[in-house]
Write a protein that holds these residues in place. Structure first.
Motif, PDB file in Angstrom:
ATOM      1  N   ASN A  49       0.872  -1.159   0.000  1.00 15.22           N
ATOM      2  CA  ASN A  49       0.000   0.000   0.000  1.00 15.22           C
ATOM      3  C   ASN A  49       0.913   1.213   0.000  1.00 15.22           C
ATOM      4  O   ASN A  49       1.419   1.610   1.043  1.00 15.22           O
ATOM      5  CB  ASN A  49      -0.925  -0.006   1.224  1.00 15.22           C
ATOM      6  N   ASP A  50       1.153   1.774  -1.171  1.00 14.41           N
ATOM      7  CA  ASP A  50       2.122   2.854  -1.308  1.00 14.41           C
ATOM      8  C   ASP A  50       1.680   4.116  -0.573  1.00 14.41           C
ATOM      9  O   ASP A  50       2.506   4.934  -0.183  1.00 14.41           O
ATOM     10  CB  ASP A  50       2.370   3.156  -2.788  1.00 14.41           C
ATOM     11  N   TYR A  51       0.379   4.256  -0.368  1.00 12.35           N
ATOM     12  CA  TYR A  51      -0.161   5.428   0.326  1.00 12.35           C
ATOM     13  C   TYR A  51       0.275   5.439   1.781  1.00 12.35           C
ATOM     14  O   TYR A  51       0.714   6.445   2.304  1.00 12.35           O
ATOM     15  CB  TYR A  51      -1.686   5.418   0.204  1.00 12.35           C
ATOM     16  N   SER A  52       0.176   4.275   2.434  1.00  8.78           N
ATOM     17  CA  SER A  52       0.539   4.186   3.849  1.00  8.78           C
ATOM     18  C   SER A  52       1.958   3.660   4.051  1.00  8.78           C
ATOM     19  O   SER A  52       2.499   3.759   5.143  1.00  8.78           O
ATOM     20  CB  SER A  52      -0.434   3.258   4.585  1.00  8.78           C
ATOM     21  N   LYS A 103       2.030  -1.176 -10.733  1.00 11.24           N
ATOM     22  CA  LYS A 103       1.508  -0.136  -9.842  1.00 11.24           C
ATOM     23  C   LYS A 103       0.111   0.246 -10.307  1.00 11.24           C
ATOM     24  O   LYS A 103      -0.124   0.434 -11.489  1.00 11.24           O
ATOM     25  CB  LYS A 103       2.432   1.077  -9.889  1.00 11.24           C
ATOM     26  N   ASN A 104      -0.827   0.326  -9.357  1.00 11.74           N
ATOM     27  CA  ASN A 104      -2.168   0.817  -9.632  1.00 11.74           C
ATOM     28  C   ASN A 104      -2.235   2.221  -9.055  1.00 11.74           C
ATOM     29  O   ASN A 104      -2.381   2.398  -7.836  1.00 11.74           O
ATOM     30  CB  ASN A 104      -3.230  -0.093  -9.002  1.00 11.74           C
ATOM     31  N   ASN A 105      -2.115   3.207  -9.913  1.00  6.53           N
ATOM     32  CA  ASN A 105      -2.080   4.598  -9.449  1.00  6.53           C
ATOM     33  C   ASN A 105      -3.425   5.083  -8.915  1.00  6.53           C
ATOM     34  O   ASN A 105      -3.461   6.018  -8.119  1.00  6.53           O
ATOM     35  CB  ASN A 105      -1.595   5.512 -10.579  1.00  6.53           C
ATOM     36  N   GLN A 106      -4.527   4.439  -9.333  1.00  8.93           N
ATOM     37  CA  GLN A 106      -5.847   4.862  -8.853  1.00  8.93           C
ATOM     38  C   GLN A 106      -6.002   4.653  -7.350  1.00  8.93           C
ATOM     39  O   GLN A 106      -6.649   5.438  -6.682  1.00  8.93           O
ATOM     40  CB  GLN A 106      -6.957   4.120  -9.600  1.00  8.93           C
ATOM     41  N   VAL A 107      -5.433   3.575  -6.840  1.00  3.85           N
ATOM     42  CA  VAL A 107      -5.547   3.278  -5.406  1.00  3.85           C
ATOM     43  C   VAL A 107      -4.186   3.332  -4.707  1.00  3.85           C
ATOM     44  O   VAL A 107      -4.080   2.999  -3.535  1.00  3.85           O
ATOM     45  CB  VAL A 107      -6.230   1.912  -5.157  1.00  3.85           C
ATOM     46  N   ASN A 108      -3.159   3.727  -5.448  1.00  4.94           N
ATOM     47  CA  ASN A 108      -1.811   3.887  -4.909  1.00  4.94           C
ATOM     48  C   ASN A 108      -1.289   2.600  -4.260  1.00  4.94           C
ATOM     49  O   ASN A 108      -0.815   2.606  -3.132  1.00  4.94           O
ATOM     50  CB  ASN A 108      -1.758   5.066  -3.932  1.00  4.94           C
TER      51      ASN A 108
END
Length: 133
Positions: A49-52, A103-108
């Protein structure tokens, strides 16, 4: 759900066999995709989870099997496979089955994808359904 958050388990199926003293618990992870993704004919596993910055299901999953499939817009199963997830993860870790990383940029998120045909060839698909077959 605590099992999903910490162990990548969506549900536990209790299987009864009259020859055994008790039920056998099968730990299951499931993923359902919409039909536009069916063309890829792969399963996907979240790697990060690249966001967190938190590592995801391939590092924490304790599920034994994965049900992976594609649904029509009205929720009808079009195709599904049941795979031996524990062995898939071992083979990914050892580099013994081909996989890609995207990588899925929509959900990071970063995810791993493995061809369903490669899973078949490796004997890791235990059940398969296709509405057109």
């Amino acid at each position: 759900n605590r099992l999903d958050t910490h162990f990548g388990i969506d549900y536990v199926v209790e299987v009864k066999n009259p020859q055994l003293r008790s039920t056998v618990d099968i730990w299951v992870q499931e993923r359902w995709r919409t039909l536009p993704y069916q063309k890829y004919q792969d399963i996907t596993l979240i790697e990060n989870n690249d966001y967190s910055g938190k590592l995801s299901e391939i590092y924490k999953s304790k599920a034994q099997v994965m049900i992976y499939g594609y649904l029509s817009d009205d929720g009808v199963i079009q195709q599904a496979v049941v795979v031996d997830l524990a062995t898939v993860l071992v083979r990914i870790a050892m580099g013994k089955i081909p996989f890609g990383l995207r990588k899925n940029n929509q959900v990071n998120q970063t995810f791993i994808h493995v061809s369903i045909q490669d899973l078949r060839d490796a004997g890791l698909v235990s059940f398969e359904y296709n509405i057109n077959s």
